[in-house]
Design a protein around this motif. Structure first.
Motif, PDB file in Angstrom:
ATOM      1  N   VAL A  20      16.796  20.760  55.145  1.00  0.00           N
ATOM      2  CA  VAL A  20      16.028  20.621  53.905  1.00  0.00           C
ATOM      3  C   VAL A  20      15.100  19.399  54.012  1.00  0.00           C
ATOM      4  O   VAL A  20      15.524  18.356  54.509  1.00  0.00           O
ATOM      5  CB  VAL A  20      17.014  20.471  52.714  1.00  0.00           C
ATOM      6  CG1 VAL A  20      16.316  19.973  51.461  1.00  0.00           C
ATOM      7  CG2 VAL A  20      17.708  21.803  52.455  1.00  0.00           C
ATOM      8  N   PRO A  21      13.849  19.494  53.578  1.00  0.00           N
ATOM      9  CA  PRO A  21      12.917  18.366  53.658  1.00  0.00           C
ATOM     10  C   PRO A  21      13.378  17.174  52.815  1.00  0.00           C
ATOM     11  O   PRO A  21      14.311  17.292  52.012  1.00  0.00           O
ATOM     12  CB  PRO A  21      11.604  18.944  53.101  1.00  0.00           C
ATOM     13  CG  PRO A  21      11.729  20.416  53.186  1.00  0.00           C
ATOM     14  CD  PRO A  21      13.188  20.708  53.047  1.00  0.00           C
ATOM     15  N   GLY A  22      12.684  16.074  52.981  1.00  0.00           N
ATOM     16  CA  GLY A  22      13.046  14.800  52.362  1.00  0.00           C
ATOM     17  C   GLY A  22      13.022  14.832  50.842  1.00  0.00           C
ATOM     18  O   GLY A  22      12.399  15.694  50.216  1.00  0.00           O
ATOM     19  N   ILE A 233      14.208   8.607  54.989  1.00  0.00           N
ATOM     20  CA  ILE A 233      14.348   9.341  53.722  1.00  0.00           C
ATOM     21  C   ILE A 233      15.417  10.434  53.867  1.00  0.00           C
ATOM     22  O   ILE A 233      15.388  11.232  54.795  1.00  0.00           O
ATOM     23  CB  ILE A 233      13.001   9.988  53.333  1.00  0.00           C
ATOM     24  CG1 ILE A 233      11.873   8.955  53.331  1.00  0.00           C
ATOM     25  CG2 ILE A 233      13.116  10.727  51.995  1.00  0.00           C
ATOM     26  CD1 ILE A 233      11.832   8.016  52.183  1.00  0.00           C
ATOM     27  N   GLU A 234      16.371  10.448  52.916  1.00  0.00           N
ATOM     28  CA  GLU A 234      17.437  11.470  52.936  1.00  0.00           C
ATOM     29  C   GLU A 234      16.847  12.850  52.626  1.00  0.00           C
ATOM     30  O   GLU A 234      15.827  12.942  51.938  1.00  0.00           O
ATOM     31  CB  GLU A 234      18.475  11.139  51.845  1.00  0.00           C
ATOM     32  CG  GLU A 234      19.211   9.833  52.018  1.00  0.00           C
ATOM     33  CD  GLU A 234      20.064   9.504  50.781  1.00  0.00           C
ATOM     34  OE1 GLU A 234      20.702   8.439  50.787  1.00  0.00           O
ATOM     35  OE2 GLU A 234      20.087  10.308  49.819  1.00  0.00           O
ATOM     36  N   PRO A 235      17.524  13.920  53.023  1.00  0.00           N
ATOM     37  CA  PRO A 235      17.106  15.253  52.586  1.00  0.00           C
ATOM     38  C   PRO A 235      17.185  15.340  51.057  1.00  0.00           C
ATOM     39  O   PRO A 235      17.959  14.599  50.432  1.00  0.00           O
ATOM     40  CB  PRO A 235      18.137  16.194  53.215  1.00  0.00           C
ATOM     41  CG  PRO A 235      18.806  15.402  54.292  1.00  0.00           C
ATOM     42  CD  PRO A 235      18.716  13.961  53.894  1.00  0.00           C
ATOM     43  N   ASP A 236      16.407  16.230  50.465  1.00  0.00           N
ATOM     44  CA  ASP A 236      16.383  16.354  49.000  1.00  0.00           C
ATOM     45  C   ASP A 236      17.555  17.228  48.560  1.00  0.00           C
ATOM     46  O   ASP A 236      17.518  18.461  48.687  1.00  0.00           O
ATOM     47  CB  ASP A 236      15.054  16.961  48.534  1.00  0.00           C
ATOM     48  CG  ASP A 236      14.885  16.842  47.027  1.00  0.00           C
ATOM     49  OD1 ASP A 236      13.843  16.343  46.568  1.00  0.00           O
ATOM     50  OD2 ASP A 236      15.833  17.232  46.309  1.00  0.00           O
ATOM     51  N   LEU A 237      18.595  16.615  48.045  1.00  0.00           N
ATOM     52  CA  LEU A 237      19.828  17.336  47.716  1.00  0.00           C
ATOM     53  C   LEU A 237      19.620  18.303  46.558  1.00  0.00           C
ATOM     54  O   LEU A 237      20.232  19.373  46.530  1.00  0.00           O
ATOM     55  CB  LEU A 237      20.950  16.337  47.406  1.00  0.00           C
ATOM     56  CG  LEU A 237      21.179  15.249  48.467  1.00  0.00           C
ATOM     57  CD1 LEU A 237      22.425  14.435  48.123  1.00  0.00           C
ATOM     58  CD2 LEU A 237      21.279  15.831  49.873  1.00  0.00           C
ATOM     59  N   VAL A 256      23.911  22.683  54.893  1.00  0.00           N
ATOM     60  CA  VAL A 256      22.697  21.858  54.840  1.00  0.00           C
ATOM     61  C   VAL A 256      22.985  20.609  55.657  1.00  0.00           C
ATOM     62  O   VAL A 256      23.849  19.803  55.283  1.00  0.00           O
ATOM     63  CB  VAL A 256      22.327  21.478  53.399  1.00  0.00           C
ATOM     64  CG1 VAL A 256      21.171  20.456  53.377  1.00  0.00           C
ATOM     65  CG2 VAL A 256      21.935  22.734  52.601  1.00  0.00           C
ATOM     66  N   PRO A 257      22.311  20.442  56.814  1.00  0.00           N
ATOM     67  CA  PRO A 257      22.593  19.278  57.673  1.00  0.00           C
ATOM     68  C   PRO A 257      22.159  17.967  57.022  1.00  0.00           C
ATOM     69  O   PRO A 257      21.294  17.955  56.141  1.00  0.00           O
ATOM     70  CB  PRO A 257      21.728  19.547  58.919  1.00  0.00           C
ATOM     71  CG  PRO A 257      21.337  20.982  58.845  1.00  0.00           C
ATOM     72  CD  PRO A 257      21.320  21.336  57.406  1.00  0.00           C
ATOM     73  N   GLY A 258      22.802  16.875  57.474  1.00  0.00           N
ATOM     74  CA  GLY A 258      22.359  15.540  57.071  1.00  0.00           C
ATOM     75  C   GLY A 258      22.710  15.167  55.659  1.00  0.00           C
ATOM     76  O   GLY A 258      22.077  14.294  55.065  1.00  0.00           O
ATOM     77  N   TRP A 259      23.750  15.799  55.094  1.00  0.00           N
ATOM     78  CA  TRP A 259      24.133  15.463  53.707  1.00  0.00           C
ATOM     79  C   TRP A 259      24.758  14.066  53.716  1.00  0.00           C
ATOM     80  O   TRP A 259      25.740  13.842  54.391  1.00  0.00           O
ATOM     81  CB  TRP A 259      25.127  16.481  53.165  1.00  0.00           C
ATOM     82  CG  TRP A 259      25.257  16.480  51.675  1.00  0.00           C
ATOM     83  CD1 TRP A 259      25.995  15.643  50.898  1.00  0.00           C
ATOM     84  CD2 TRP A 259      24.589  17.375  50.781  1.00  0.00           C
ATOM     85  NE1 TRP A 259      25.839  15.950  49.573  1.00  0.00           N
ATOM     86  CE2 TRP A 259      24.989  17.013  49.458  1.00  0.00           C
ATOM     87  CE3 TRP A 259      23.715  18.457  50.932  1.00  0.00           C
ATOM     88  CZ2 TRP A 259      24.522  17.679  48.323  1.00  0.00           C
ATOM     89  CZ3 TRP A 259      23.263  19.127  49.812  1.00  0.00           C
ATOM     90  CH2 TRP A 259      23.657  18.736  48.533  1.00  0.00           C
ATOM     91  N   PRO A 260      24.193  13.105  53.007  1.00  0.00           N
ATOM     92  CA  PRO A 260      24.672  11.732  53.101  1.00  0.00           C
ATOM     93  C   PRO A 260      26.091  11.563  52.549  1.00  0.00           C
ATOM     94  O   PRO A 260      26.443  12.220  51.555  1.00  0.00           O
ATOM     95  CB  PRO A 260      23.666  10.935  52.279  1.00  0.00           C
ATOM     96  CG  PRO A 260      23.014  11.921  51.383  1.00  0.00           C
ATOM     97  CD  PRO A 260      23.060  13.246  52.069  1.00  0.00           C
TER      98      PRO A 260
END
Ligand SMILES: O=C(O)C1=C[C@@H](OP(=O)(O)O)[C@@H](O)[C@H](O)C1
Ligand SMILES: C=C(OP(=O)(O)O)C(=O)O
Length: 422
Positions: A20-22, A233-237, A256-260
């Motif tokens: 998912v984008p930033g 910038i984190e992905p847009d949750l 969804v990869p990169g979930w903080p």
């Protein structure tokens, strides 16, 4: 007539990994802070969508350099802010509420306008507050002019921020550059979307700014330097939620990869919401994985802190076999559109039984039928239509392109998730 997008019906359980984008909210805060910082900043993996391009354009029009760096990054070099300039806000709440305080620090006349719908969104509170802090502004809604003198006294201001948390965030973000900083006191019904103010405070502190938010409804920002940013910038949750909902409504599995692990993003609340609706939710280093149940569980939930999730949650609730109630979201009548009326109208057009309450929606289960789903220029209304279309044949979303507000290529991402060619 705007083009109709035939929402694809899922051919079975959706199984996909969806990068998912930033985050729109993080990106536009980072752009503002970088524009006011003491030196050049770099933003890694920023969202490139209408709202963030409008923010970059607004800052460029005030003399800030925002250049493309490697791998889609933005390199921001501050300069003396100046007009004359014309700021196009589009329908971006972050631009129309975060940029006027920046413009008050510029020298010259800065004219603001936006989409017709943007002219209906609440804004006067920010402009009145800026006047109290020393700014000269003609107008109380879009279009309006800021007559900047290159500085702003700042000081203490009491506002009613019950219509939008962005009134507070907008003042805080520029406040280190006010001569006295700012103390914002809220008086009125509870402020919505508090995680977004926590995001603002957290990003100010990460940039070396002294912020005191110990007292409820009070935020103090000391005058001082804003350190240059070097931010990933984190992905847009929140923008991940339609894709996670695809798993929830089809009994599939989406990651969804990169979930903080830690975040101030309101979209993180979708984990508990989906659990309450019967999904299995797990966060690992691979990301957030949601596996949908055989049947969704209805939900009775206060969304006051996470109002931007409402269109996704309403679509989920409309597909659950039982009454759902969404509360605490009266302020959504001032979002991109009146989201309570829009959701009621569009769901009922598909055979739904949705009533507005004073502060939300009552959603009774009904078998839904196909039909045209109007988006009202609202990206999250469009994605809600896509979610419904996975289970309801014949849903055609009007103006799917409005998703470009915060997602560069939603139709392409949706087709890829479904294993279809875009
Ligand atoms: O500060 C921000 O980035 C946002 C704050 C919230 O606004 P409201 O407080 O008006 O809901 C949220 O709904 C919006 O999507 C983004
Ligand atoms: C309300 C929203 O956006 P904004 O207010 O930033 O335009 C949103 O993204 O749901």
């Amino acid at each position: 007539m705007t083009q109709l997008w035939p929402a694809p019906v899922a051919r079975g359980a959706v199984r996909a990994t969806v990068p998912v984008p930033g985050s729109k909210s993080i990106t536009n805060r980072a752009l503002v802070l970088a524009a006011l910082a003491e030196g050049p900043s770099s933003l890694c993996a920023p969202l490139r969508s209408r709202d963030t391009e409008l923010m970059a354009g607004a800052l460029r029009s005030l003399g800030v350099e925002v250049q493309d760096g490697p791998d889609g990054s933005w390199l921001v070099t501050p300069s003396t802010l100046h007009g004359p300039a014309e700021v196009g806000c589009g329908l971006a709440g972050t631009v129309m509420r975060f940029v006027p305080p920046v413009a008050a620090l510029a020298v010259g006349r800065i004219t603001f306008d936006g989409d017709p719908q943007a002219r209906q969104r609440p804004l006067g509170t920010v402009l009145d507050a800026l006047r109290e802090l020393g700014a000269e502004i003609d107008g109380n809604a879009l279009p309006f002019d800021v007559h900047g003198t290159g500085k702003l006294a700042g000081g203490t201001v009491t506002i009613d921020a019950s219509a939008s948390s962005q009134f507070v965030s907008g003042l805080l973000l520029s406040a280190p550059r006010f001569e006295q900083g700012v103390t914002v006191l809220h008086q009125g019904k509870p402020v919505p979307s508090l995680p977004h103010i926590e995001m603002t405070v957290s990003m100010l502190r990460a940039a070396g700014v002294d912020v005191d938010d110990q007292e409820p409804n009070t935020w103090r920002v000391a005058p001082g330097k804003i350190h240059a940013l070097d931010v990933d910038i984190e992905p847009d949750l929140s923008n991940a939620t339609p894709f996670l909902a695809a798993a929830a409504v089809t009994g599939g599995t989406v990651t969804v990869p990169g979930w903080p692990a830690q975040t101030t993003q309101a979209g993180d609340a979708i984990r508990e919401i989906l659990r309450q609706m019967g999904a299995h939710v797990q966060r690992t280093d691979a990301g957030l994985t949601v596996t949908g149940p055989d049947e969704l569980t209805p939900i009775d939930i206060d969304l006051h802190d996470v109002g931007e999730l409402t269109p996704t949650v309403a679509a989920l609730a409309a597909l659950a076999p039982g009454r759902s109630q969404l509360r605490g979201i009266a302020h959504l009548r001032g979002h991109e559109t009146d989201r309570l009326a829009a959701l009621q109208n569009e769901l009922n057009k598909l055979g739904g039984a949705v009533e507005q309450t004073a502060d939300g929606l009552l959603i009774e289960p009904r078998p839904l039928t196909g039909g045209n789903w109007h988006s009202y220029a609202d990206h999250r209304m469009a994605t809600a239509g896509a979610i419904l279309g996975l289970r309801v044949p014949g849903v055609a979303v009007e103006d799917i392109a409005t998703t470009a507000k915060t997602i560069p290529d939603f139709p392409g991402m949706w087709a890829t998730m479904l294993g279809e060619t875009a």
